[in-house]
Design an enzyme around this catalytic site. Structure first.
Site, PDB file in Angstrom:
ATOM      1  N   HIS A 197      12.703  -1.677 -23.388  1.00  0.00           N
ATOM      2  CA  HIS A 197      13.311  -0.340 -23.363  1.00  0.00           C
ATOM      3  C   HIS A 197      13.746  -0.055 -21.929  1.00  0.00           C
ATOM      4  O   HIS A 197      12.938  -0.114 -21.003  1.00  0.00           O
ATOM      5  CB  HIS A 197      12.318   0.720 -23.851  1.00  0.00           C
ATOM      6  CG  HIS A 197      12.013   0.604 -25.310  1.00  0.00           C
ATOM      7  ND1 HIS A 197      10.746   0.800 -25.823  1.00  0.00           N
ATOM      8  CD2 HIS A 197      12.814   0.318 -26.367  1.00  0.00           C
ATOM      9  CE1 HIS A 197      10.780   0.630 -27.142  1.00  0.00           C
ATOM     10  NE2 HIS A 197      12.017   0.335 -27.485  1.00  0.00           N
ATOM     11  N   ALA A 198      15.008   0.288 -21.768  1.00  0.00           N
ATOM     12  CA  ALA A 198      15.637   0.301 -20.447  1.00  0.00           C
ATOM     13  C   ALA A 198      14.976   1.256 -19.464  1.00  0.00           C
ATOM     14  O   ALA A 198      14.827   0.940 -18.284  1.00  0.00           O
ATOM     15  CB  ALA A 198      17.113   0.653 -20.601  1.00  0.00           C
ATOM     16  N   ARG A 199      14.570   2.425 -19.906  1.00  0.00           N
ATOM     17  CA  ARG A 199      14.099   3.468 -18.993  1.00  0.00           C
ATOM     18  C   ARG A 199      12.662   3.267 -18.511  1.00  0.00           C
ATOM     19  O   ARG A 199      12.188   3.991 -17.648  1.00  0.00           O
ATOM     20  CB  ARG A 199      14.206   4.829 -19.676  1.00  0.00           C
ATOM     21  CG  ARG A 199      13.378   4.974 -20.945  1.00  0.00           C
ATOM     22  CD  ARG A 199      13.782   6.207 -21.720  1.00  0.00           C
ATOM     23  NE  ARG A 199      13.037   6.388 -22.963  1.00  0.00           N
ATOM     24  CZ  ARG A 199      13.321   7.335 -23.853  1.00  0.00           C
ATOM     25  NH1 ARG A 199      14.314   8.167 -23.634  1.00  0.00           N
ATOM     26  NH2 ARG A 199      12.613   7.441 -24.969  1.00  0.00           N
ATOM     27  N   GLU A 200      11.978   2.273 -19.044  1.00  0.00           N
ATOM     28  CA  GLU A 200      10.571   2.043 -18.706  1.00  0.00           C
ATOM     29  C   GLU A 200      10.470   1.102 -17.507  1.00  0.00           C
ATOM     30  O   GLU A 200      10.063  -0.040 -17.617  1.00  0.00           O
ATOM     31  CB  GLU A 200       9.842   1.508 -19.944  1.00  0.00           C
ATOM     32  CG  GLU A 200       9.887   2.504 -21.101  1.00  0.00           C
ATOM     33  CD  GLU A 200       9.437   1.934 -22.442  1.00  0.00           C
ATOM     34  OE1 GLU A 200       8.921   0.794 -22.468  1.00  0.00           O
ATOM     35  OE2 GLU A 200       9.611   2.624 -23.468  1.00  0.00           O
ATOM     36  N   ARG A 255      17.494   4.152 -23.434  1.00  0.00           N
ATOM     37  CA  ARG A 255      16.415   3.359 -24.032  1.00  0.00           C
ATOM     38  C   ARG A 255      16.916   2.070 -24.675  1.00  0.00           C
ATOM     39  O   ARG A 255      16.278   1.016 -24.571  1.00  0.00           O
ATOM     40  CB  ARG A 255      15.703   4.222 -25.092  1.00  0.00           C
ATOM     41  CG  ARG A 255      14.705   3.506 -25.993  1.00  0.00           C
ATOM     42  CD  ARG A 255      14.170   4.488 -27.017  1.00  0.00           C
ATOM     43  NE  ARG A 255      13.418   3.862 -28.094  1.00  0.00           N
ATOM     44  CZ  ARG A 255      12.090   3.766 -28.147  1.00  0.00           C
ATOM     45  NH1 ARG A 255      11.369   4.252 -27.153  1.00  0.00           N
ATOM     46  NH2 ARG A 255      11.482   3.220 -29.183  1.00  0.00           N
ATOM     47  N   ASN A 272      13.216  -2.883 -29.905  1.00  0.00           N
ATOM     48  CA  ASN A 272      11.876  -3.050 -30.463  1.00  0.00           C
ATOM     49  C   ASN A 272      11.782  -2.515 -31.894  1.00  0.00           C
ATOM     50  O   ASN A 272      10.694  -2.218 -32.383  1.00  0.00           O
ATOM     51  CB  ASN A 272      10.833  -2.360 -29.585  1.00  0.00           C
ATOM     52  CG  ASN A 272       9.453  -2.965 -29.737  1.00  0.00           C
ATOM     53  OD1 ASN A 272       9.316  -4.172 -29.935  1.00  0.00           O
ATOM     54  ND2 ASN A 272       8.421  -2.142 -29.647  1.00  0.00           N
ATOM     55  N   ARG A 273      12.926  -2.393 -32.563  1.00  0.00           N
ATOM     56  CA  ARG A 273      12.975  -2.088 -33.989  1.00  0.00           C
ATOM     57  C   ARG A 273      13.916  -3.059 -34.704  1.00  0.00           C
ATOM     58  O   ARG A 273      14.233  -2.871 -35.871  1.00  0.00           O
ATOM     59  CB  ARG A 273      13.487  -0.655 -34.234  1.00  0.00           C
ATOM     60  CG  ARG A 273      12.673   0.456 -33.601  1.00  0.00           C
ATOM     61  CD  ARG A 273      11.317   0.616 -34.246  1.00  0.00           C
ATOM     62  NE  ARG A 273      10.625   1.793 -33.728  1.00  0.00           N
ATOM     63  CZ  ARG A 273       9.927   1.829 -32.598  1.00  0.00           C
ATOM     64  NH1 ARG A 273       9.825   0.737 -31.854  1.00  0.00           N
ATOM     65  NH2 ARG A 273       9.326   2.940 -32.200  1.00  0.00           N
ATOM     66  N   HIS A 325       5.309  -2.081 -21.847  1.00  0.00           N
ATOM     67  CA  HIS A 325       6.071  -0.861 -22.103  1.00  0.00           C
ATOM     68  C   HIS A 325       5.482   0.286 -21.278  1.00  0.00           C
ATOM     69  O   HIS A 325       4.519   0.123 -20.549  1.00  0.00           O
ATOM     70  CB  HIS A 325       5.988  -0.492 -23.591  1.00  0.00           C
ATOM     71  CG  HIS A 325       6.506  -1.537 -24.516  1.00  0.00           C
ATOM     72  ND1 HIS A 325       7.698  -1.404 -25.197  1.00  0.00           N
ATOM     73  CD2 HIS A 325       6.000  -2.745 -24.897  1.00  0.00           C
ATOM     74  CE1 HIS A 325       7.903  -2.472 -25.949  1.00  0.00           C
ATOM     75  NE2 HIS A 325       6.877  -3.299 -25.778  1.00  0.00           N
ATOM     76  N   ALA A 326       6.058   1.475 -21.453  1.00  0.00           N
ATOM     77  CA  ALA A 326       5.522   2.718 -20.879  1.00  0.00           C
ATOM     78  C   ALA A 326       6.017   3.858 -21.763  1.00  0.00           C
ATOM     79  O   ALA A 326       7.083   3.760 -22.377  1.00  0.00           O
ATOM     80  CB  ALA A 326       6.022   2.899 -19.440  1.00  0.00           C
ATOM     81  N   TYR A 327       5.242   4.900 -21.877  1.00  0.00           N
ATOM     82  CA  TYR A 327       4.006   5.188 -21.195  1.00  0.00           C
ATOM     83  C   TYR A 327       2.997   5.642 -22.238  1.00  0.00           C
ATOM     84  O   TYR A 327       3.369   6.080 -23.311  1.00  0.00           O
ATOM     85  CB  TYR A 327       4.197   6.297 -20.137  1.00  0.00           C
ATOM     86  CG  TYR A 327       4.708   7.618 -20.706  1.00  0.00           C
ATOM     87  CD1 TYR A 327       3.831   8.630 -21.074  1.00  0.00           C
ATOM     88  CD2 TYR A 327       6.068   7.815 -20.898  1.00  0.00           C
ATOM     89  CE1 TYR A 327       4.287   9.836 -21.601  1.00  0.00           C
ATOM     90  CE2 TYR A 327       6.531   9.014 -21.432  1.00  0.00           C
ATOM     91  CZ  TYR A 327       5.648  10.021 -21.788  1.00  0.00           C
ATOM     92  OH  TYR A 327       6.107  11.198 -22.332  1.00  0.00           O
ATOM     93  N   TYR A 377       1.461   4.876 -33.190  1.00  0.00           N
ATOM     94  CA  TYR A 377       2.145   5.377 -34.388  1.00  0.00           C
ATOM     95  C   TYR A 377       2.679   4.193 -35.180  1.00  0.00           C
ATOM     96  O   TYR A 377       2.746   3.074 -34.672  1.00  0.00           O
ATOM     97  CB  TYR A 377       3.284   6.346 -34.034  1.00  0.00           C
ATOM     98  CG  TYR A 377       4.211   5.883 -32.937  1.00  0.00           C
ATOM     99  CD1 TYR A 377       5.064   4.788 -33.091  1.00  0.00           C
ATOM    100  CD2 TYR A 377       4.242   6.559 -31.719  1.00  0.00           C
ATOM    101  CE1 TYR A 377       5.908   4.380 -32.075  1.00  0.00           C
ATOM    102  CE2 TYR A 377       5.089   6.158 -30.690  1.00  0.00           C
ATOM    103  CZ  TYR A 377       5.921   5.075 -30.877  1.00  0.00           C
ATOM    104  OH  TYR A 377       6.753   4.659 -29.869  1.00  0.00           O
ATOM    105  N   GLU A 399       1.034  -0.328 -23.065  1.00  0.00           N
ATOM    106  CA  GLU A 399       1.735   0.904 -22.699  1.00  0.00           C
ATOM    107  C   GLU A 399       1.128   1.328 -21.364  1.00  0.00           C
ATOM    108  O   GLU A 399      -0.003   1.813 -21.312  1.00  0.00           O
ATOM    109  CB  GLU A 399       1.542   1.996 -23.755  1.00  0.00           C
ATOM    110  CG  GLU A 399       2.213   1.711 -25.095  1.00  0.00           C
ATOM    111  CD  GLU A 399       3.713   1.960 -25.066  1.00  0.00           C
ATOM    112  OE1 GLU A 399       4.223   2.519 -24.066  1.00  0.00           O
ATOM    113  OE2 GLU A 399       4.379   1.595 -26.053  1.00  0.00           O
TER     114      GLU A 399
END
Length: 438
Positions: A197-200, A255, A272-273, A325-327, A377, A399
């Site tokens: 995910h780009a923003r992490e 993301r 990631n989906r 990943h984060a967060y 989740y 995470e």
């Protein structure tokens, strides 16, 4: 480790520093990301009833908020912490609604633009140099990371081999580092990826930190020496190269990937989906404009397909898969897509327990651990579940810090403590793999 060659003349060395300083002046002003986040807020919600969760889903759809936690609107549920990034033109409507509905909320970030500018106030050249030649305590652009990889490939050929597994949607190389002492003997391997995910941004920072620590301590640390002598690590510092680059140049909170959809203006797929395991089921969206869009078909994204093909090709000796990943401060293992116990639960759960204890011993930071579906989740089409289903028995997703105070804007001052504690957790997992698990 030194990352710079012979000294140039004073004039030649001075000119690029001048250019970088001029660039830093523009970064420190409100033009950062075209001032697009001015007045935006990040708000934490925790619906106490299913009715509150239902109405929150509805208004989040209407206002087109960006969910920082959980991964998508569909995953808002009773008792689940929900962090939303709301544009300035929708924040008044959301706050009014929350007050009238008597739903509890907390403003985590009052003005997102100001936080971004504060984090970007240091000169741009600070990321180029430090006493050791390369600064691992700042975030690096895609170009800087790839240049770093090329340099390690040249200077540490005894332990590092760099190669490409394909091209991204926008034509960027998908580089991987193979880390470990070369030998003819059969060796098991660990796959590590960061930045799906780009923003992490803390993910790629950790992948770089791991490589640095492995190279620096190979001779002095018996555990690291044993690990690199007995295992190979395939490390992909930036999985989602197009998205990561876009998060630096256009949208800090992007993301997804950057692929185009012929029927919709919205771009990108949640990498990631997009894996072929309960694809586009619960926790994923079929709508291209959603952040959890699963894509038009499994492995539609060239980045996902390239990694999947590599893992399929090497599945006989890759026995562990780690994704960063984060967060949330969690250590997760399968399953993500369903509430069920994996066959080798005792081995995996034991490794997770020891890893979070090792992590906590560094700075006292608490991580939760357990199956992703019940700990975080439910989400379908994840890389971790796919790896497990395809014969890799030891799969985890970290995470990393924090739990929402900074969220995706984890300050650079926290890179070192985050990476040092995570490093110990990863070493603990790999040693557990060598000693205990098949």
């Amino acid at each position: 480790m030194k990352f710079f060659g012979k000294p140039r003349s004073q004039t030649a060395a001075f000119l690029p520093l001048c250019l970088l300083f001029l660039k830093s002046l523009s970064l420190g002003h409100s033009n950062l990301y075209s001032n697009r986040y001015a007045g935006d807020k990040v708000i934490r919600l925790t619906p106490n009833t299913e009715e509150e969760a239902f109405v929150l889903k509805k208004i989040c759809h209407q206002l087109k908020v960006d969910l920082w936690q959980p991964g998508g609107v569909s995953q808002i549920s009773q008792g689940t912490v929900t962090d939303v990034h709301i544009p300035h033109n929708g924040s008044r409507a959301l706050l009014t609604f929350l007050q009238e509905a008597n739903i509890q909320y907390k403003i985590l970030i009052e003005d997102l633009q100001k936080v971004l500018e504060k984090g970007s106030s240091l000169p741009a050249w600070r990321s180029r140099r430090s006493l050791s030649g390369y600064n691992y305590e700042v975030y690096h652009s895609l170009e800087e990371i790839q240049n770093w990889m090329h340099h390690l490939n040249k200077t540490h050929s005894g332990l590092i081999h760099m190669f490409s597994i394909g091209k991204s949607y926008e034509g960027r190389s998908l580089y991987v580092l193979k880390l470990g002492r070369r030998s003819r003997a059969y060796k098991r391997a660990v796959w590590m990826d960061c930045g799906i995910h780009a923003r992490e941004w803390i993910g790629p920072a950790f992948c770089q930190w791991f490589v640095k620590e492995a190279l620096l301590t190979y001779r002095s640390d018996p555990t690291m020496r044993k690990t690199l002598n007995h295992l190979y690590f395939y490390i992909m510092p930036v999985f989602n190269v197009d998205g990561y680059h876009f998060s630096w140049t256009n949208d800090r909170f992007w993301r997804k990937t950057r692929s185009r959809n012929s029927r919709f203006r919205c771009r990108g797929v949640d990498a990631n989906r997009n894996w072929r395991v309960k694809w586009c089921d619960e926790g994923a969206s079929m709508h291209p404009c959603d952040d959890t869009y699963c894509g038009p078909f499994p492995e539609s994204e060239p980045e996902v397909k390239a990694v999947a093909n590599f893992l399929r090709k090497h599945r006989k000796h890759i026995t562990a898969y780690l994704s960063f990943h984060a967060y949330a401060q969690m250590l997760l293992y399968p399953y993500s897509y369903k509430y069920a116990t994996i066959p080798n639960f005792s081995c995996v759960e034991s490794a997770a327990y020891k890893a979070v204890n090792a992590l906590r011993s560094v700075h006292g930071v608490q991580y939760r651990y357990g199956p992703a579906s019940s700990t975080l989740y439910v989400s379908s089409g994840s890389s971790m579940d796919w790896a497990y289903k395809n014969g890799i028995p030891y799969t985890f997703a970290f995470e990393l810090r924090d739990t929402g105070h900074f969220g995706f804007l984890l300050p650079e001052t926290l890179i070192k403590p985050t990476c040092t504690e995570t490093m110990l957790a990863v070493k603990n997992i790999t040693m557990h793999l060598l000693k205990k698990c098949p």
